[in-house]
Design an enzyme around this catalytic site. Structure first.
Site, PDB file in Angstrom:
ATOM      1  N   LYS A 125       0.870  -1.185   0.000  1.00 14.59           N
ATOM      2  CA  LYS A 125       0.000   0.000   0.000  1.00 14.59           C
ATOM      3  C   LYS A 125       0.899   1.224   0.000  1.00 14.59           C
ATOM      4  O   LYS A 125       2.041   1.176   0.453  1.00 14.59           O
ATOM      5  CB  LYS A 125      -0.871   0.029   1.258  1.00 14.59           C
ATOM      6  CG  LYS A 125      -2.104   0.888   1.123  1.00 14.59           C
ATOM      7  CD  LYS A 125      -3.197   0.108   0.441  1.00 14.59           C
ATOM      8  CE  LYS A 125      -4.478   0.879   0.322  1.00 14.59           C
ATOM      9  NZ  LYS A 125      -5.590  -0.029   0.038  1.00 14.59           N
ATOM     10  N   ASP A 165      -7.149   4.099  -4.533  1.00 18.47           N
ATOM     11  CA  ASP A 165      -7.748   3.939  -3.208  1.00 18.47           C
ATOM     12  C   ASP A 165      -8.400   5.296  -2.922  1.00 18.47           C
ATOM     13  O   ASP A 165      -8.663   6.069  -3.858  1.00 18.47           O
ATOM     14  CB  ASP A 165      -6.687   3.552  -2.166  1.00 18.47           C
ATOM     15  CG  ASP A 165      -7.296   2.993  -0.884  1.00 18.47           C
ATOM     16  OD1 ASP A 165      -7.704   1.826  -0.871  1.00 18.47           O
ATOM     17  OD2 ASP A 165      -7.389   3.736   0.123  1.00 18.47           O
ATOM     18  N   PHE A 237     -19.359   8.067  -0.578  1.00 19.96           N
ATOM     19  CA  PHE A 237     -19.997   8.344  -1.877  1.00 19.96           C
ATOM     20  C   PHE A 237     -18.981   8.189  -3.011  1.00 19.96           C
ATOM     21  O   PHE A 237     -19.206   8.617  -4.117  1.00 19.96           O
ATOM     22  CB  PHE A 237     -20.616   9.752  -1.879  1.00 19.96           C
ATOM     23  CG  PHE A 237     -19.610  10.885  -1.844  1.00 19.96           C
ATOM     24  CD1 PHE A 237     -18.931  11.187  -0.683  1.00 19.96           C
ATOM     25  CD2 PHE A 237     -19.337  11.638  -2.984  1.00 19.96           C
ATOM     26  CE1 PHE A 237     -17.993  12.218  -0.651  1.00 19.96           C
ATOM     27  CE2 PHE A 237     -18.414  12.676  -2.956  1.00 19.96           C
ATOM     28  CZ  PHE A 237     -17.736  12.963  -1.778  1.00 19.96           C
ATOM     29  N   GLY A 238     -17.853   7.533  -2.703  1.00 18.81           N
ATOM     30  CA  GLY A 238     -16.806   7.327  -3.707  1.00 18.81           C
ATOM     31  C   GLY A 238     -17.084   6.107  -4.553  1.00 18.81           C
ATOM     32  O   GLY A 238     -18.211   5.597  -4.626  1.00 18.81           O
ATOM     33  N   TRP A 242     -20.449   3.740  -4.675  1.00 21.00           N
ATOM     34  CA  TRP A 242     -21.158   3.822  -5.966  1.00 21.00           C
ATOM     35  C   TRP A 242     -21.430   2.417  -6.525  1.00 21.00           C
ATOM     36  O   TRP A 242     -22.537   2.113  -6.973  1.00 21.00           O
ATOM     37  CB  TRP A 242     -20.298   4.681  -6.891  1.00 21.00           C
ATOM     38  CG  TRP A 242     -20.626   4.727  -8.341  1.00 21.00           C
ATOM     39  CD1 TRP A 242     -21.618   5.462  -8.930  1.00 21.00           C
ATOM     40  CD2 TRP A 242     -19.917   4.069  -9.398  1.00 21.00           C
ATOM     41  NE1 TRP A 242     -21.563   5.287 -10.301  1.00 21.00           N
ATOM     42  CE2 TRP A 242     -20.536   4.447 -10.609  1.00 21.00           C
ATOM     43  CE3 TRP A 242     -18.815   3.210  -9.439  1.00 21.00           C
ATOM     44  CZ2 TRP A 242     -20.099   3.986 -11.842  1.00 21.00           C
ATOM     45  CZ3 TRP A 242     -18.375   2.753 -10.667  1.00 21.00           C
ATOM     46  CH2 TRP A 242     -19.009   3.131 -11.853  1.00 21.00           C
TER      47      TRP A 242
HETATM   48  N1  GLU Z   1      -7.306  -0.025  -2.920  1.00 18.66           N
HETATM   49  C1  GLU Z   1      -8.014  -1.209  -3.236  1.00 18.66           C
HETATM   50  C2  GLU Z   1      -8.017  -2.148  -2.041  1.00 18.66           C
HETATM   51  O1  GLU Z   1      -8.040  -1.677  -0.922  1.00 18.66           O
HETATM   52  C3  GLU Z   1      -7.571  -1.849  -4.539  1.00 18.66           C
HETATM   53  C4  GLU Z   1      -6.140  -2.292  -4.613  1.00 18.66           C
HETATM   54  C5  GLU Z   1      -5.719  -2.784  -5.988  1.00 18.66           C
HETATM   55  O2  GLU Z   1      -6.541  -2.878  -6.876  1.00 18.66           O
HETATM   56  O3  GLU Z   1      -4.523  -3.057  -6.128  1.00 18.66           O
HETATM   57  O4  GLU Z   1      -8.062  -3.341  -2.152  1.00 18.66           O
END
Ligand code: GLU
Length: 445
Positions: A125, A165, A237-238, A242
């Site tokens: 992340k 994200d 509401f992201g 959605w």
């Molecule tokens: N941010 C998203 C999650 O928390 C997607 C991560 C991704 O597609 O690599 O899983």
């Protein structure tokens, strides 16, 4: 033999002032400690110590210029948590609240979530304390360029594949990918969540939300129930909210709330038309981070500075941010008759809230299982990029449904039977942990 309190005290000592990371690790360790203690191979290989320590943490300076020609300095991060199952994979978050501890918690969670998808994906992340709120599109573009100029040194299509994200949607991914191409001259699918014109997968924007509803459908099936006619509360509401709103409506439920940092919308008619869904997208693209204008536009109620957990509903989908649902919120949902809770944001519920739902025998799906559809379709995007092919929406959606059914099945397999009640938290944590831990054993150290 491990003792939970001792292990956690050590972890806190090694990671001071990283409360969210400690919380995330605590949840998993509590679920798997008996399994580990029954398995000398895990103990001897120090799996618990190794699985809770990130492989690598990168922090970098991001310098850019705002519209008034002031130089701005932000901090960028990438936590490459664990690549046992595949290349590092996980989103980028742009939000003023982030710290190293948040990215460590998110990278840790991602490792287990990605394991549940059964795709070959490690966990990571990253992001920045830059907030798109109130910024112009040009400022966002300049920031993304500066951010990628630094980040590109640490990522690659076989090494680490970031995605979106909170605060990072299709627009930001476009600016980031454009800069990666400018610097590297490679058309490698090094990011997912790309636009369909330049290598993205159909259904990726909807995937996390659709996946959460597919998981809910399986959960309800387990209790001989369906989504038909159910009242649903959604927060956020992201992108994720959605997707939930659209798919839940399509499957016959009525979503009566969405929310933002400014408060929540109560729409008795249901957030149920294409026009309303398009408006949610418009609100997000405005960079203002507020939902209040929805009320005026559609004649709904706006309740300022409150969360939607006071509304009587059958299902609740927290889709906003970590720790958005407290013990009091959980008590209010249960008092108002909630039947199922689907944690859709990463660690959206506080530990006390989660434990309360479980104690009340409310079927409760944890985020790492419920929201895994987003990263799963990222995995499918990587597969399409590698094959230089593009699947139809139907093909991707079919695969997503299959993956969510399998995740639900894995939770059932590993959940201890508690008089007919499924403990999805334990089920998901054990299923996810076993896959990573067994692979770690095979790979040595
Ligand atoms: N941010 C998203 C999650 O928390 C997607 C991560 C991704 O597609 O690599 O899983």
């Amino acid at each position: 033999m491990y003792n939970y309190d001792e292990f956690m005290a050590n972890l806190e000592r090694r990671n001071p002032a990283e409360g969210e990371f400690i919380q995330a690790v605590g949840g998993v360790v509590e679920s798997v400690i008996d399994l580990v203690n029954d398995n000398p191979a895990y103990i001897n290989a120090k799996i618990l110590e190794r699985i809770t320590e990130p492989d690598r943490v990168v922090s970098f300076k991001v310098e850019w210029e705002d519209d008034d020609h002031n130089v701005q300095v932000n901090r960028g991060y990438r936590v490459q948590f664990n690549n046992t199952l595949g290349p590092y994979k996980g989103g980028l978050r742009f939000h003023s609240s982030v710290s190293l501890g948040s990215f460590k918690f998110l990278g840790f969670e991602q490792t287990f979530k990605n394991s549940l998808t059964t795709l070959p994906l490690g966990g990571a992340k990253g992001g920045s304390d830059f907030s798109p709120r109130g910024k112009s599109d040009n400022e966002i573009m300049r920031f993304c360029r500066a951010f990628m100029t630094q980040l590109q040194k640490y990522i690659g299509p076989e090494t680490d594949i970031p995605a979106g994200d909170i605060g990072v949607g299709a627009k930001e991914i476009g600016y980031l990918y454009g800069q990666y191409k400018r610097i590297r001259d490679e058309n490698a699918g090094v990011l997912t969540g790309k636009g369909h014109l330049w290598g993205g997968s159909l259904i990726r924007p909807e995937a996390a939300g659709y996946g959460a509803v597919y998981f809910a459908r399986e959960m309800l099936k387990r209790y001989n129930d369906t989504l038909e006619g159910k009242r649903v509360a959604v927060s956020g509401f992201g992108n994720v909210a959605w997707g939930v709103v659209k798919k839940a409506t399509e499957l016959g439920a009525k979503v009566v709330t969405i929310s933002g940092p400014d408060g929540y919308i109560y729409d008795e008619e249901g957030v149920s038309t294409q026009e309303k869904w398009n408006y949610m997208v418009q609100l997000r693209l405005s960079n203002n981070d507020i939902v209040a204008p929805y009320a005026q536009r559609f004649g709904a109620q706006f309740i300022p500075r409150k969360k939607p957990w006071e509304v009587p509903v059958d299902l609740a989908f927290p889709c906003a941010i970590q720790n958005e649902l407290s013990l009091e919120d959980a008590q209010s949902l249960v008092a108002n008759g909630v039947k199922y809770v689907l944690e859709t944001s990463n660690m959206g519920c506080r530990r006390e809230a989660e434990n309360f739902f479980i104690a009340q025998k409310i079927p409760y799906g944890p985020g790492k299982a419920v929201n895994a559809g987003g990263v799963a379709v990222s995995g499918l995007e990587m597969a399409q990029n590698a094959m230089k092919l593009s699947w139809t929406a139907q093909e991707v959606d079919d695969k997503l449904q299959q993956i969510m059914q399998n995740i639900h099945k894995a939770c059932l397999t590993h959940s201890p039977e508690e008089g007919g009640y499924v403990n999805y938290v334990k089920g998901a944590n054990i299923a996810a942990f076993k896959r990573v831990a067994d692979a770690m054993l095979e790979l040595g150290y």
